[in-house]
Scaffold this motif. Structure first.
Motif, PDB file in Angstrom:
ATOM      1  N   ARG A  49      17.249  73.150 -12.075  1.00 17.91           N
ATOM      2  CA  ARG A  49      18.044  73.379 -10.865  1.00 17.91           C
ATOM      3  C   ARG A  49      19.209  72.385 -10.788  1.00 17.91           C
ATOM      4  O   ARG A  49      20.344  72.757 -10.512  1.00 17.91           O
ATOM      5  CB  ARG A  49      17.129  73.231  -9.635  1.00 17.91           C
ATOM      6  N   LEU A  50      18.895  71.120 -11.061  1.00 15.41           N
ATOM      7  CA  LEU A  50      19.939  70.090 -11.005  1.00 15.41           C
ATOM      8  C   LEU A  50      21.023  70.377 -12.045  1.00 15.41           C
ATOM      9  O   LEU A  50      22.224  70.301 -11.753  1.00 15.41           O
ATOM     10  CB  LEU A  50      19.323  68.701 -11.232  1.00 15.41           C
ATOM     11  N   LEU A  51      20.592  70.740 -13.254  1.00 18.68           N
ATOM     12  CA  LEU A  51      21.565  71.022 -14.319  1.00 18.68           C
ATOM     13  C   LEU A  51      22.427  72.228 -13.965  1.00 18.68           C
ATOM     14  O   LEU A  51      23.629  72.253 -14.225  1.00 18.68           O
ATOM     15  CB  LEU A  51      20.832  71.262 -15.644  1.00 18.68           C
ATOM     16  N   LYS A  52      21.795  73.207 -13.332  1.00 18.45           N
ATOM     17  CA  LYS A  52      22.520  74.417 -12.933  1.00 18.45           C
ATOM     18  C   LYS A  52      23.598  74.060 -11.899  1.00 18.45           C
ATOM     19  O   LYS A  52      24.761  74.492 -12.018  1.00 18.45           O
ATOM     20  CB  LYS A  52      21.527  75.407 -12.325  1.00 18.45           C
ATOM     21  N   LEU A  53      23.215  73.246 -10.921  1.00 18.68           N
ATOM     22  CA  LEU A  53      24.175  72.862  -9.881  1.00 18.68           C
ATOM     23  C   LEU A  53      25.317  72.038 -10.475  1.00 18.68           C
ATOM     24  O   LEU A  53      26.484  72.244 -10.142  1.00 18.68           O
ATOM     25  CB  LEU A  53      23.467  72.065  -8.771  1.00 18.68           C
ATOM     26  N   CYS A  54      24.957  71.105 -11.373  1.00 18.87           N
ATOM     27  CA  CYS A  54      25.992  70.290 -12.035  1.00 18.87           C
ATOM     28  C   CYS A  54      26.958  71.194 -12.799  1.00 18.87           C
ATOM     29  O   CYS A  54      28.177  70.988 -12.760  1.00 18.87           O
ATOM     30  CB  CYS A  54      25.358  69.310 -13.017  1.00 18.87           C
ATOM     31  N   ALA A  55      26.388  72.179 -13.498  1.00 20.48           N
ATOM     32  CA  ALA A  55      27.225  73.080 -14.292  1.00 20.48           C
ATOM     33  C   ALA A  55      28.192  73.844 -13.395  1.00 20.48           C
ATOM     34  O   ALA A  55      29.382  73.968 -13.707  1.00 20.48           O
ATOM     35  CB  ALA A  55      26.350  74.046 -15.071  1.00 20.48           C
ATOM     36  N   CYS A  56      27.679  74.361 -12.262  1.00 21.09           N
ATOM     37  CA  CYS A  56      28.548  75.091 -11.329  1.00 21.09           C
ATOM     38  C   CYS A  56      29.680  74.191 -10.848  1.00 21.09           C
ATOM     39  O   CYS A  56      30.843  74.596 -10.794  1.00 21.09           O
ATOM     40  CB  CYS A  56      27.748  75.567 -10.106  1.00 21.09           C
ATOM     41  N   LEU A  57      29.336  72.938 -10.524  1.00 17.05           N
ATOM     42  CA  LEU A  57      30.331  72.025  -9.964  1.00 17.05           C
ATOM     43  C   LEU A  57      31.371  71.616 -11.002  1.00 17.05           C
ATOM     44  O   LEU A  57      32.576  71.634 -10.735  1.00 17.05           O
ATOM     45  CB  LEU A  57      29.630  70.795  -9.374  1.00 17.05           C
ATOM     46  N   MET A  58      30.906  71.263 -12.213  1.00 22.08           N
ATOM     47  CA  MET A  58      31.886  70.821 -13.225  1.00 22.08           C
ATOM     48  C   MET A  58      32.819  71.963 -13.616  1.00 22.08           C
ATOM     49  O   MET A  58      33.998  71.747 -13.873  1.00 22.08           O
ATOM     50  CB  MET A  58      31.181  70.218 -14.441  1.00 22.08           C
ATOM     51  N   LEU A  59      32.282  73.177 -13.620  1.00 22.88           N
ATOM     52  CA  LEU A  59      33.106  74.326 -14.001  1.00 22.88           C
ATOM     53  C   LEU A  59      34.166  74.617 -12.937  1.00 22.88           C
ATOM     54  O   LEU A  59      35.358  74.708 -13.237  1.00 22.88           O
ATOM     55  CB  LEU A  59      32.212  75.558 -14.207  1.00 22.88           C
ATOM     56  N   THR A  60      33.726  74.732 -11.677  1.00 16.40           N
ATOM     57  CA  THR A  60      34.655  75.131 -10.609  1.00 16.40           C
ATOM     58  C   THR A  60      35.640  74.010 -10.287  1.00 16.40           C
ATOM     59  O   THR A  60      36.857  74.247 -10.241  1.00 16.40           O
ATOM     60  CB  THR A  60      33.874  75.510  -9.350  1.00 16.40           C
ATOM     61  N   ALA A  61      35.136  72.779 -10.087  1.00 11.88           N
ATOM     62  CA  ALA A  61      36.038  71.666  -9.763  1.00 11.88           C
ATOM     63  C   ALA A  61      36.968  71.384 -10.935  1.00 11.88           C
ATOM     64  O   ALA A  61      38.125  71.016 -10.758  1.00 11.88           O
ATOM     65  CB  ALA A  61      35.235  70.428  -9.403  1.00 11.88           C
ATOM     66  N   GLY A  62      36.433  71.604 -12.165  1.00  9.07           N
ATOM     67  CA  GLY A  62      37.241  71.373 -13.363  1.00  9.07           C
ATOM     68  C   GLY A  62      38.373  72.373 -13.508  1.00  9.07           C
ATOM     69  O   GLY A  62      39.359  72.100 -14.205  1.00  9.07           O
ATOM     70  N   ILE A  63      38.255  73.518 -12.879  1.00  9.17           N
ATOM     71  CA  ILE A  63      39.346  74.504 -12.906  1.00  9.17           C
ATOM     72  C   ILE A  63      40.359  74.200 -11.796  1.00  9.17           C
ATOM     73  O   ILE A  63      41.570  74.260 -11.998  1.00  9.17           O
ATOM     74  CB  ILE A  63      38.795  75.939 -12.741  1.00  9.17           C
ATOM     75  N   VAL A  64      39.843  73.833 -10.611  1.00  4.95           N
ATOM     76  CA  VAL A  64      40.736  73.621  -9.455  1.00  4.95           C
ATOM     77  C   VAL A  64      41.594  72.364  -9.652  1.00  4.95           C
ATOM     78  O   VAL A  64      42.784  72.368  -9.323  1.00  4.95           O
ATOM     79  CB  VAL A  64      39.915  73.522  -8.149  1.00  4.95           C
ATOM     80  N   ALA A  65      40.983  71.301 -10.210  1.00  2.31           N
ATOM     81  CA  ALA A  65      41.685  70.016 -10.305  1.00  2.31           C
ATOM     82  C   ALA A  65      43.035  70.112 -11.039  1.00  2.31           C
ATOM     83  O   ALA A  65      44.058  69.682 -10.487  1.00  2.31           O
ATOM     84  CB  ALA A  65      40.784  68.974 -10.959  1.00  2.31           C
ATOM     85  N   PRO A  66      43.088  70.685 -12.255  1.00  2.00           N
ATOM     86  CA  PRO A  66      44.393  70.736 -12.931  1.00  2.00           C
ATOM     87  C   PRO A  66      45.422  71.586 -12.175  1.00  2.00           C
ATOM     88  O   PRO A  66      46.620  71.312 -12.262  1.00  2.00           O
ATOM     89  CB  PRO A  66      44.074  71.388 -14.281  1.00  2.00           C
TER      90      PRO A  66
END
Lengths: 360, 260
Positions: A49-66
């Motif tokens: 569950r933790l890995l899944k949440l981390c994955a969702c966050l790194m993917l979405t925030a990683g797209i928005v940031a640039p």
């Protein structure tokens, strides 16, 4: 000698709230990579569950940031100019290379972690279009789990490079004494970790499949990151020779800086008191998480926006009022809106197999 | 009209036509003289090192330089490449009336400009004659140089969305003219010239006033090439004093915020 300024220009800020959004979103992305990697390597039986949440966050925030970073360039279409010459003295130039590497590696890492939740290929005619996209994004049914750990190491290193460059890029500016301190990069990184842990707690609540175990381990993460952030802040206040005295000077004269200091201290105190409670009720945990997110965002606002109202030569502070348009409130709301949309999209794609287990 | 009158008017007409041609002929003569030394705008004038001396004893704070610069370089409304900042200076517990200091400010065209190394695209650079310029067709508008300048001399031009700053009117210098601010200064407080030439007016001024020459933020290690004569050491570093009432205006000039 008593000097009164009679007639001096007011200088507008140059880095707009887009910069706060970039530093905040990028912080969420790189810190969630750290959490996932440390968790993967430290736990014999990782929490899916933790890995899944981390994955969702790194993917979405990683797209928005640039995207937010591009918006902060006043000429975003000229971004390719970064790559057309060698500028080894500029941290920003290094960032132009480190950022795409992180975007790529974090997207692959997130994909590897989320792949098990994407629907498998079926000949079922009833599957909806979301399901079909999910099947396509799975890129076949081959085993990819063996790549997770190597990619995790590469992505975590890339995340360190982003934390280093974003911190140093700001710290390198000697003309702004508030920024020019070696405490700034660790403060940025630790507040990013705090915000990411807080966001993960909120995501655990929001996304279907809440796990108490995940929340319990995240509480440890929040406690640790808050402690590290507070230690860095105390270290800066006690031992810094340039930035801290400048902040003290502003505190003496500027009402807006006094307000900012009161806000920081009150938020820190509230967090410290709540985190001291041994068994936090779920509602309190949510409040702690939201307060942590708000502290990290507000810290970036003070560092990146309010610091620009500190004159380099003149007395007092310059005025700044948040505009309503894209260069102000709309930009901030738009960035968060885009992030929410991406989160909804990702959670929709992975909803079909919520209870999958990593085969390790 | 009799013949002599007609001849007289005809001669007058030819004289006035001739007079009208005089400046044109002069301009061409200048061009002819200069053409062998033509240089590119980005390279600058090889062998020279431009600098400016501002004699504060001669500055009356009329802002003619601010206006001339704005007319010449057309920055957007509310943005300036040069300004004259005004300060009231008094002694503590002094009965004498306060004095006023007029401090013209512009890019210092530093020998070690901190704005250049930070630029991620190389859009800002120093010409061979020391003038720091921006190629605004290459600038991405990241604002990093604006942050790095210790003098608030740079800004993001709201029209071009790129970094903008004083260029010592390089386009005028290259054409053999003086910068707009120097040209217009009523007190002749601003003097520009070649620091490499010991006989130039600026070198002579620096030599004559050796003990009274100051630069802004000497400890910032930027080696400014704008020198001030007659400046109190209280103005060398960041002003420690009382801020003015500042007003924030909208693009249409409407007041939206003010503070002390």
């Amino acid at each position: 000698m008593v000097i009164k300024e009679i007639f001096t220009p007011d200088i507008a800020i140059t880095w707009l709230p887009w910069a706060v959004q970039y530093f905040f979103m990028m912080g969420l992305a790189y810190a969630s990579v750290w959490v996932a990697t440390i968790h993967l390597f430290s736990q014999p039986k990782p929490d899916d569950r933790l890995l899944k949440l981390c994955a969702c966050l790194m993917l979405t925030a990683g797209i928005v940031a640039p995207i937010a970073l591009l918006a902060d360039l006043h000429q975003p279409l000229r971004a390719w100019h970064f790559y057309a010459q060698v500028r080894p003295d500029s941290w920003m130039w290094y960032g132009a290379f480190l950022l795409p590497v992180f975007s790529g590696t974090s997207a692959v890492f997130a994909w590897l972690l989320l792949r098990q939740y994407l629907p498998k290929h079926t000949t079922n005619q009833d599957s909806d279009w979301v399901n079909k996209i999910g099947q396509l994004l799975r890129f076949g049914d081959w085993d990819s789990d063996k790549f997770i750990k190597p990619i995790a190491i590469i992505t975590a290193l890339s995340a360190c490079s982003i934390a280093l460059y974003t911190g140093m890029e700001t710290m390198a500016i000697k003309a702004r004494p508030l920024w020019h301190t070696y405490w700034l990069p660790p403060l940025m990184a630790m507040s990013a970790l705090l915000a990411a842990c807080g966001t993960l707690v909120v995501l655990n609540r929001l996304l279907t499949g809440y796990q108490q175990r995940t929340q319990d381990s995240l509480l440890l993460w929040v406690r640790a990151s808050f402690g590290l952030f507070a230690l860095c802040l105390i270290g800066w206040a006690l031992f810094d020779k340039g930035s801290a005295p400048e902040a003290a000077l502003l505190l003496e004269t500027s009402p807006s800086w006094q307000l900012a200091a009161i806000w920081v201290l009150v938020t820190l105190a509230v967090l410290a008191l709540m985190l001291a409670i041994r068994h936090l009720p779920n509602v309190a945990m949510l409040i702690v998480s939201l307060t942590a997110i708000h502290l990290a965002w507000g810290f970036r606002w003070i560092v990146l926006i309010q610091a620009q109202t500190d004159p380099k030569y003149g007395a007092g502070t310059y005025l700044y009022q948040l505009p309503w348009g894209p260069e102000g409130l709309l930009g901030i709301a738009g960035t968060f809106g885009l992030w929410l949309t991406l989160m909804a999209l990702v959670s929709e794609l992975i909803r079909h197999t919520p209870a999958a287990k990593l085969a390790r | 009209m009799d013949k002599s009158k007609r001849q007289f008017l005809g001669k007058m007409a030819s004289v006035s036509v001739g007079a009208a041609l005089i400046p044109v002929v002069q301009v061409y003569a200048q061009d002819d003289k200069r053409s062998p030394q033509m240089h590119s705008a980005s390279e600058g004038q090889v062998g020279k090192r431009y600098g400016m001396v501002i004699d504060l004893r001669r500055c009356v704070g009329c802002q003619a330089c601010t206006v001339a610069c704005t007319i010449e370089n057309q920055p957007p409304l509310g943005q300036f490449r040069t300004t004259v900042q005004q300060y009231e200076v008094s002694q503590q517990e002094d009965t004498t009336p306060p004095a006023f200091l007029m401090l013209p400010r512009l890019c210092n065209h530093c020998e070690k400009p901190p704005c250049i190394p930070v630029c991620p695209t190389g859009a800002t650079f120093q010409r061979k004659d020391g003038i720091v310029v921006v190629n605004n067709e290459w600038c991405v508008g990241c604002g990093y140089c604006v942050q790095a300048c210790p003098y608030d001399a740079r800004f993001i031009n709201h029209d071009t969305n790129t970094a903008d700053k004083c260029t010592f009117c390089a386009h005028r210098l290259d054409a053999g003219l003086l910068p707009a601010c120097v040209e217009t200064c009523v007190g002749e407080a601003r003097v520009i010239g070649d620091l490499n030439d010991p006989n130039s007016q600026i070198s002579q001024l620096l030599a004559t006033n050796k003990t009274d020459i100051k630069v802004l933020k000497p400890t910032a290690n930027t080696a400014p090439r704008v020198f001030y004569i007659g400046m109190s050491s209280a103005f060398e570093h960041r002003i420690s004093g009382q801020a003015p009432v500042r007003t924030l205006l909208t693009d249409t000039g409407e007041e939206i915020h003010h503070g002390h």
